[in-house]
Design a protein around this motif. Structure first.
Motif, PDB file in Angstrom:
ATOM      1  N   ALA A 129      41.023   8.994  48.854  1.00 27.03           N
ATOM      2  CA  ALA A 129      42.036   9.558  48.411  1.00 27.03           C
ATOM      3  C   ALA A 129      42.128  10.981  49.037  1.00 27.03           C
ATOM      4  N   LEU A 130      41.830  11.648  48.368  1.00 24.29           N
ATOM      5  CA  LEU A 130      42.217  13.467  49.014  1.00 24.29           C
ATOM      6  C   LEU A 130      42.365  13.756  50.269  1.00 24.29           C
ATOM      7  N   ASP A 131      41.035  12.621  51.019  1.00 24.51           N
ATOM      8  CA  ASP A 131      41.457  12.579  52.716  1.00 24.51           C
ATOM      9  C   ASP A 131      42.704  11.758  53.005  1.00 24.51           C
ATOM     10  N   LEU A 132      43.117  10.292  52.153  1.00 23.26           N
ATOM     11  CA  LEU A 132      44.737  10.134  52.758  1.00 23.26           C
ATOM     12  C   LEU A 132      46.009  11.362  52.588  1.00 23.26           C
ATOM     13  N   ALA A 133      45.654  12.100  51.605  1.00 22.35           N
ATOM     14  CA  ALA A 133      46.615  12.356  50.890  1.00 22.35           C
ATOM     15  C   ALA A 133      46.366  13.793  52.044  1.00 22.35           C
ATOM     16  N   ALA A 134      45.669  14.300  52.427  1.00 22.02           N
ATOM     17  CA  ALA A 134      45.718  15.073  53.291  1.00 22.02           C
ATOM     18  C   ALA A 134      46.351  15.084  54.331  1.00 22.02           C
ATOM     19  N   ALA A 135      46.317  13.722  55.096  1.00 21.39           N
ATOM     20  CA  ALA A 135      46.871  13.447  56.174  1.00 21.39           C
ATOM     21  C   ALA A 135      48.502  13.332  55.885  1.00 21.39           C
ATOM     22  N   ARG A 136      48.639  13.494  54.931  1.00 24.90           N
ATOM     23  CA  ARG A 136      50.442  13.388  54.468  1.00 24.90           C
ATOM     24  C   ARG A 136      50.904  15.097  54.169  1.00 24.90           C
ATOM     25  N   GLY A 137      49.948  15.864  54.438  1.00 21.51           N
ATOM     26  CA  GLY A 137      50.316  17.565  53.960  1.00 21.51           C
ATOM     27  C   GLY A 137      49.542  18.264  52.998  1.00 21.51           C
ATOM     28  N   PRO A 138      49.671  19.274  53.829  1.00 23.74           N
ATOM     29  CA  PRO A 138      49.214  20.342  51.693  1.00 23.74           C
ATOM     30  C   PRO A 138      50.044  20.227  50.917  1.00 23.74           C
ATOM     31  N   ARG A 139      51.281  19.528  51.006  1.00 27.19           N
ATOM     32  CA  ARG A 139      52.237  19.511  49.419  1.00 27.19           C
ATOM     33  C   ARG A 139      51.323  18.168  48.507  1.00 27.19           C
ATOM     34  N   GLN A 140      51.420  16.735  49.296  1.00 23.38           N
ATOM     35  CA  GLN A 140      50.614  16.156  48.482  1.00 23.38           C
ATOM     36  C   GLN A 140      49.238  15.760  48.432  1.00 23.38           C
ATOM     37  N   ALA A 141      48.587  16.758  49.382  1.00 23.19           N
ATOM     38  CA  ALA A 141      47.100  17.299  49.413  1.00 23.19           C
ATOM     39  C   ALA A 141      47.462  17.662  48.126  1.00 23.19           C
ATOM     40  N   ALA A 142      48.043  18.871  47.843  1.00 21.70           N
ATOM     41  CA  ALA A 142      47.371  20.150  46.197  1.00 21.70           C
ATOM     42  C   ALA A 142      47.797  18.460  45.207  1.00 21.70           C
ATOM     43  N   PHE A 143      49.148  18.109  45.359  1.00 24.05           N
ATOM     44  CA  PHE A 143      49.653  16.909  43.862  1.00 24.05           C
ATOM     45  C   PHE A 143      48.161  16.313  44.327  1.00 24.05           C
ATOM     46  N   VAL A 144      47.379  15.646  44.459  1.00 21.53           N
ATOM     47  CA  VAL A 144      46.650  14.257  44.493  1.00 21.53           C
ATOM     48  C   VAL A 144      45.610  15.211  44.060  1.00 21.53           C
ATOM     49  N   GLN A 145      45.115  16.294  43.941  1.00 21.69           N
ATOM     50  CA  GLN A 145      44.411  17.179  43.524  1.00 21.69           C
ATOM     51  C   GLN A 145      44.196  17.511  41.911  1.00 21.69           C
ATOM     52  N   ARG A 146      45.593  18.005  41.863  1.00 22.30           N
ATOM     53  CA  ARG A 146      45.953  17.936  40.916  1.00 22.30           C
ATOM     54  C   ARG A 146      45.929  16.929  39.625  1.00 22.30           C
ATOM     55  N   MET A 147      46.193  15.758  40.255  1.00 28.41           N
ATOM     56  CA  MET A 147      46.106  14.374  39.324  1.00 28.41           C
ATOM     57  C   MET A 147      45.341  14.221  39.181  1.00 28.41           C
ATOM     58  N   LEU A 148      44.037  14.845  40.193  1.00 25.83           N
ATOM     59  CA  LEU A 148      42.504  13.776  39.943  1.00 25.83           C
ATOM     60  C   LEU A 148      41.718  15.011  38.661  1.00 25.83           C
ATOM     61  N   ASP A 149      42.436  16.602  39.292  1.00 29.95           N
ATOM     62  CA  ASP A 149      41.746  17.531  38.108  1.00 29.95           C
ATOM     63  C   ASP A 149      42.229  17.842  36.185  1.00 29.95           C
ATOM     64  N   ASP A 150      43.599  16.932  36.317  1.00 32.90           N
ATOM     65  CA  ASP A 150      43.785  16.520  34.976  1.00 32.90           C
ATOM     66  C   ASP A 150      45.000  16.015  35.391  1.00 32.90           C
ATOM     67  N   PRO A 151      45.321  14.260  34.916  1.00 31.41           N
ATOM     68  CA  PRO A 151      46.041  13.442  34.775  1.00 31.41           C
ATOM     69  C   PRO A 151      47.067  13.531  33.634  1.00 31.41           C
ATOM     70  N   PRO A 152      46.483  13.558  32.629  1.00 28.43           N
ATOM     71  CA  PRO A 152      48.173  13.915  31.203  1.00 28.43           C
ATOM     72  C   PRO A 152      48.534  13.858  31.819  1.00 28.43           C
ATOM     73  N   ALA A 153      48.532  15.544  32.034  1.00 30.03           N
ATOM     74  CA  ALA A 153      49.803  16.513  32.435  1.00 30.03           C
ATOM     75  C   ALA A 153      49.824  16.133  34.003  1.00 30.03           C
ATOM     76  N   VAL A 154      49.616  15.292  35.278  1.00 30.17           N
ATOM     77  CA  VAL A 154      50.334  14.651  36.168  1.00 30.17           C
ATOM     78  C   VAL A 154      50.917  13.693  35.480  1.00 30.17           C
ATOM     79  N   ARG A 155      50.610  12.137  34.838  1.00 29.29           N
ATOM     80  CA  ARG A 155      51.320  11.572  34.277  1.00 29.29           C
ATOM     81  C   ARG A 155      52.834  12.095  33.409  1.00 29.29           C
ATOM     82  N   ALA A 156      53.004  13.024  32.916  1.00 31.07           N
ATOM     83  CA  ALA A 156      53.139  13.900  31.947  1.00 31.07           C
ATOM     84  C   ALA A 156      54.754  14.549  32.961  1.00 31.07           C
TER      85      ALA A 156
END
Length: 362
Positions: A129-156
């Motif tokens: 998931a992180l590799d695929l996100a990295a290919a989309r650019g730094p913004r999406q890579a950071a977003f996916v990392q946040r989702m993996l680190d803190d799912p409830p916050a990103v879901r909200a």
């Protein structure tokens, strides 16, 4: 290549046509993020996009992997509700592992039909998931990392984003669209009751058929992709969409109730080209592997490595096929950091024929 939904023994009353504000919002967001897929909506996408404040546009861009190249499964509710708030409430009841796995499918290059484990519990899925996100650019890579680190916050955060879209444009859009969609769902329900499933499906889309093989019955969704699932023991939901053409969406992830979203209207892309150009382009897309690559490239940008991984061939083989498509003028290519991203030029492909384009985007 098709998607097969096993409905053996499924009572007719477990097959339902309904309308979903969440599914329609996702279709509208896709049209806004990929306006080239939806030439008939050009006026709507242009006028709506012009109303977005910069901050909302930025957040939509940050989260658009949920609906741009693919559609996150949780955006196609198996149990439609009367309001967007009710469907978002239902979504809040989903556990984090299931939600994150659905959200981080990233693109059609994911192993969708294999039912890969959640990135929250599987290290390999997390790395992918992180590799695929990295290919989309730094913004999406950071977003996916946040989702993996803190799912409830990103879901909200995602829920607030969808609620703001409802406030800014979708509530008015839905008030108008729901009348057409409800009428279509009622019509298909009546066909189902009085003339049977095969006729109801054909009325929904010519790409939906019923196939009987001995003791088994299945729905065949004619898409340039392969997948299997079963509705036996559960239900099947069919959702009309006013924003979906030319896409025909099928939710067939293992463990999820099957859902099909079909467009209520169709259109014809226009255009022309010289005979020599048409010949060159038709020869380019006639190869079976290049046709498979086109399906991915029509939905979004992909690296050579992603295409190789998704299609089980080597990167050099992908490069050779891309070179043929590029020579025919069917590709656009851009660099993002160390990644080179390729995408099908939908406006050019549309001039080859609406049937071909619809097949790529279905």
């Amino acid at each position: 290549m098709s998607v097969f939904i096993d409905i053996t023994g499924l009572p007719q009353e477990r097959i339902a046509f309904g309308i979903s504000p969440l599914a329609e919002l996702a279709a509208a967001l896709h049209a806004l993020s990929e306006p080239a897929h939806h030439p008939r909506l050009h006026g709507w996408t242009t006028s709506i996009s012009a109303t977005f404040k910069a901050e909302l546009a930025e957040r939509l861009h940050e989260a658009d992997f949920l609906w741009r190249a693919a559609r996150a499964d949780f955006l196609l509710p198996a149990v439609p509700r009367g309001t967007l708030a009710e469907e978002l409430d239902d979504l809040d009841q989903m556990d984090d592992e299931r939600y994150v796995a659905a959200a981080l499918e990233i693109s059609c290059a994911s192993r969708y039909c294999e039912g890969v484990p959640s990135p929250l519990v599987d290290a390999a899925a997390r790395g992918r998931a992180l590799d695929l996100a990295a290919a989309r650019g730094p913004r999406q890579a950071a977003f996916v990392q946040r989702m993996l680190d803190d799912p409830p916050a990103v879901r909200a955060w995602i829920r607030r984003l969808l609620e703001e879209c409802d406030e800014v444009f979708f509530s008015d859009t839905w008030r108008r669209a729901r009348v057409q969609l409800a009428a279509d769902a009622r019509h298909k329900t009546e066909l189902l009751r009085h003339k049977g499933l095969a006729e109801a499906l054909q009325a929904a889309s010519p790409a939906l058929t019923v196939e009987e093989d001995g003791l088994r019955t299945r729905i065949v969704v004619d898409k340039l992709g392969a997948g299997r699932t079963t509705a036996a023991g559960s239900s099947l939901t069919l959702l009309p969409t006013a924003f979906g053409w030319p896409h025909l969406m099928a939710l067939y992830t293992p463990g999820w109730q099957p859902v099909v979203q079909y467009p209520v209207a169709a259109g014809e892309p226009a255009g022309a080209a010289s005979v020599d150009t048409v010949r060159l382009r038709l020869e380019a897309v006639a190869h079976p592997m290049r046709m498979r690559l086109c399906r991915h490239l029509a939905r979004g940008t992909y690296t050579t490595g992603e295409l190789a991984d998704a299609n089980g061939i080597t990167a050099p083989e992908v490069s050779r096929h891309l070179a043929v498509l590029r020579k025919a003028g069917l590709l656009t290519t851009r660099r993002r950091g160390r990644y080179v991203l390729h995408q099908l030029d939908v406006s050019v492909v549309a001039r080859l024929g609406s049937d071909f384009l619809e097949g790529m985007l279905r």
